[in-house]
Scaffold this active site. Structure first.
Site, PDB file in Angstrom:
ATOM      1  N   CYS A 112      39.338  52.374  28.223  1.00  0.00           N
ATOM      2  CA  CYS A 112      39.380  52.828  26.838  1.00  0.00           C
ATOM      3  C   CYS A 112      40.369  53.970  26.626  1.00  0.00           C
ATOM      4  CB  CYS A 112      37.968  53.276  26.445  1.00  0.00           C
ATOM      5  SG  CYS A 112      37.873  53.930  24.787  1.00  0.00           S
ATOM      6  N   GLY A 126      32.921  54.425  38.107  1.00  0.00           N
ATOM      7  CA  GLY A 126      33.595  55.099  39.217  1.00  0.00           C
ATOM      8  C   GLY A 126      33.850  56.569  38.887  1.00  0.00           C
ATOM      9  N   SER A 141      35.285  57.448  35.336  1.00  0.00           N
ATOM     10  CA  SER A 141      34.307  57.315  34.248  1.00  0.00           C
ATOM     11  C   SER A 141      33.331  58.483  34.245  1.00  0.00           C
ATOM     12  CB  SER A 141      33.506  56.021  34.414  1.00  0.00           C
ATOM     13  OG  SER A 141      34.359  54.946  34.671  1.00  0.00           O
ATOM     14  N   ASP A 168      34.208  49.754  46.113  1.00  0.00           N
ATOM     15  CA  ASP A 168      35.050  50.437  47.104  1.00  0.00           C
ATOM     16  C   ASP A 168      34.300  51.376  48.062  1.00  0.00           C
ATOM     17  OD1 ASP A 168      37.108  49.150  45.775  1.00  0.00           O
ATOM     18  OD2 ASP A 168      37.604  50.889  44.538  1.00  0.00           O
ATOM     19  N   ARG A 220      45.425  29.069  64.463  1.00  0.00           N
ATOM     20  CA  ARG A 220      46.253  29.897  63.594  1.00  0.00           C
ATOM     21  C   ARG A 220      45.833  31.368  63.613  1.00  0.00           C
ATOM     22  NH1 ARG A 220      46.722  25.766  58.461  1.00  0.00           N
ATOM     23  NH2 ARG A 220      48.755  24.952  59.031  1.00  0.00           N
ATOM     24  N   GLY A 257      39.542  47.723  47.963  1.00  0.00           N
ATOM     25  CA  GLY A 257      39.003  49.025  48.370  1.00  0.00           C
ATOM     26  C   GLY A 257      39.817  50.186  47.821  1.00  0.00           C
ATOM     27  N   ARG A 285      49.105  32.581  58.554  1.00  0.00           N
ATOM     28  CA  ARG A 285      48.915  32.471  57.104  1.00  0.00           C
ATOM     29  C   ARG A 285      48.350  33.781  56.558  1.00  0.00           C
ATOM     30  NH1 ARG A 285      51.124  28.344  58.177  1.00  0.00           N
ATOM     31  NH2 ARG A 285      50.678  26.236  57.457  1.00  0.00           N
ATOM     32  N   HIS A 325      39.840  39.186  43.480  1.00  0.00           N
ATOM     33  CA  HIS A 325      38.629  39.476  42.700  1.00  0.00           C
ATOM     34  C   HIS A 325      37.403  38.656  43.086  1.00  0.00           C
ATOM     35  CE1 HIS A 325      41.607  41.635  40.395  1.00  0.00           C
ATOM     36  NE2 HIS A 325      40.609  42.315  39.869  1.00  0.00           N
ATOM     37  N   GLN A 332      36.001  39.045  45.616  1.00  0.00           N
ATOM     38  CA  GLN A 332      35.152  40.053  46.251  1.00  0.00           C
ATOM     39  C   GLN A 332      34.235  40.776  45.275  1.00  0.00           C
ATOM     40  OE1 GLN A 332      37.919  42.402  49.164  1.00  0.00           O
ATOM     41  NE2 GLN A 332      39.187  41.272  47.727  1.00  0.00           N
TER      42      GLN A 332
HETATM   43  O1  F6P Z   1      37.803  49.770  42.168  1.00  0.00           O
HETATM   44  C1  F6P Z   1      37.457  48.430  42.311  1.00  0.00           C
HETATM   45  C2  F6P Z   1      38.670  47.554  42.506  1.00  0.00           C
HETATM   46  O2  F6P Z   1      38.231  46.219  42.666  1.00  0.00           O
HETATM   47  C3  F6P Z   1      39.584  47.952  43.663  1.00  0.00           C
HETATM   48  O3  F6P Z   1      39.081  47.567  44.920  1.00  0.00           O
HETATM   49  C4  F6P Z   1      40.878  47.305  43.253  1.00  0.00           C
HETATM   50  O4  F6P Z   1      41.974  48.017  43.781  1.00  0.00           O
HETATM   51  C5  F6P Z   1      40.863  47.400  41.750  1.00  0.00           C
HETATM   52  O5  F6P Z   1      39.507  47.612  41.375  1.00  0.00           O
HETATM   53  C6  F6P Z   1      41.404  46.213  41.024  1.00  0.00           C
HETATM   54  O6  F6P Z   1      41.467  46.524  39.671  1.00  0.00           O
HETATM   55  P1  F6P Z   1      41.604  45.440  38.504  1.00  0.00           P
HETATM   56  O7  F6P Z   1      40.281  44.731  38.403  1.00  0.00           O
HETATM   57  O8  F6P Z   1      41.905  46.239  37.301  1.00  0.00           O
HETATM   58  O9  F6P Z   1      42.673  44.503  38.923  1.00  0.00           O
END
Ligand code: F6P
Length: 363
Positions: free
Chosen positions: A75, A104, A107, A152, A187, A195, A278, A284, A286
């Site tokens: 924001c 985080g 914020s 993170d 491989r 993170g 590779r 995302h 994750q």
């Molecule tokens: O802080 C969480 C996080 O997923 C980090 O691990 C990563 O660097 C970042 O956010 C990715 O940000 P965005 O979702 O804006 O691409």
């Protein structure tokens, strides 16, 4: 009765819904009116339908879901005084003087600045005739409690941030999946994990998946690492290992502070060892999926404690973060944690990694 508002801000993480649910239910349980603010600070600035009064059932069935069902947004408006005046008015109109922010460090810092500015915001709203002096007196203090939601695990002051455990599950699952195909084809896989500037996810994922090597920002490899790495991989292969897994934290750097990328590592292995190599960037994936049991319970415990902290707050109580210390949920001063988190980054920027690691630990 008192009113509480809860919102999620910054990058989403698993377990945020559980925390929102706990704040709503504990708040209702202790006799408060609880509002959910949609879309983070943006919703607070825009008001209207972004404020939802929570009932017990409003938060049913959300704990199992990943992300944040009330939304999160970056924001710009809240960074301006005008935006914060609008946000303050939206809170005051609903007599909200207790805020729970789940996000985080950025914020949480924003929330603390808002609190510090609160009296002057009230004065300005009186002077432009938006609120009366009586209303301002009723809302004279803004209490803030934070919870750290981030995959993170990069916040000083808590052992675990909400969402880190679920992200680890996702990473481990992905590495296990990669390992079967890697082994079939003999491989080498170089995998990047998220993170930001923190190596927690990469390090723990590497330990838990039997990876051959891990690059993390807090421990840049010694000069000459290329030879050491290649020798290690060769040794593993000579002992019959059919695959290699190398984990690279997205914030990994070398001793000179240069970024270490998956492609760099891949090129090295192809040039020196001629292994079929590779790269997989997990991205995302994750952050998504359903929350682990740990994150669900963590969100629950922190959310309940956050409401209790608000109920205990006096005008002199500094803003706090509810955090995990060992197996206990505790309250720690928000400002102190934010400063320490920033100091870690500053020491790492100066390539002072020993201090950064010390600062990350408990005080
Ligand atoms: O802080 C969480 C996080 O997923 C980090 O691990 C990563 O660097 C970042 O956010 C990715 O940000 P965005 O979702 O804006 O691409």
């Amino acid at each position: 009765h008192r009113s509480i508002a809860v919102f999620t801000s910054g990058g989403d993480s698993c377990g945020m819904n559980s925390a929102v649910r706990a704040v709503a239910r504990m708040g209702i349980y202790v006799g408060c009116k609880v509002y959910l603010i949609k879309e983070g600070y943006q919703g607070m600035v825009d008001g209207g339908e972004n404020f939802i009064e929570a009932e017990w059932k409003t938060v049913s069935g959300i704990m199992q879901k990943g992300g944040t069902v009330i939304g999160s947004a970056r924001c710009k408006d809240f960074r301006t005084r005008e935006g914060r005046l609008k946000a303050a008015l939206n809170l005051i109109e609903r007599k909200i003087t207790n805020l729970v922010v789940i996000g985080g460090d950025g914020s949480l810092t924003g929330a603390n600045l808002f609190r510090q500015e609160w009296t002057s915001l009230l004065d300005e709203l009186i002077s432009v005739g938006k609120i009366t002096k009586e209303t301002a007196e009723l809302c004279s203090h803004l209490n803030i409690v934070g919870m750290v939601g981030s995959i993170d695990n990069d916040f000083c002051g808590t052992d675990m941030t909400i969402g880190a455990d679920s992200a680890l599950h996702r990473i481990i699952e992905a590495i296990d999946n990669i390992a079967t195909t890697a082994s079939s084809h003999q491989r080498c896989f170089v995998m990047e994990v998220m993170g930001r500037h923190c190596g927690y996810l990469a390090l723990v994922a590497a330990l838990a998946s039997e990876a051959d090597w891990v690059f993390i920002p807090e421990w840049p490899p010694e000069t000459g690492w290329r030879d050491v790495l290649c020798n290690k991989l060769q040794k593993e292969r000579s002992m019959g290992q059919r695959l290699n897994i190398i984990i690279v934290a997205e914030g990994a750097v070398d001793m000179e502070g240069n970024k270490i990328t998956c492609d760099m590592v891949k090129d090295l292995i192809i040039t020196e060892l001629k292994y079929d190599t590779r790269v997989t960037i997990l991205g995302h994936v994750q952050r998504g999926g359903s929350p682990s049991a740990f994150d669900r319970v963590l969100g629950c415990r922190m959310g309940a404690e956050a409401v209790l902290a608000l109920m205990d707050a006096t005008p002199d109580t500094p803003a706090c973060v509810v955090s995990l210390d060992g197996n206990q949920t505790v309250r720690v001063p928000l400002l102190e944690c934010v400063e320490r988190t920033k100091r870690v980054q500053a020491t790492m920027d100066k390539q002072d990694f020993t201090d950064a690691v010390k600062l990350r630990g408990r005080s």
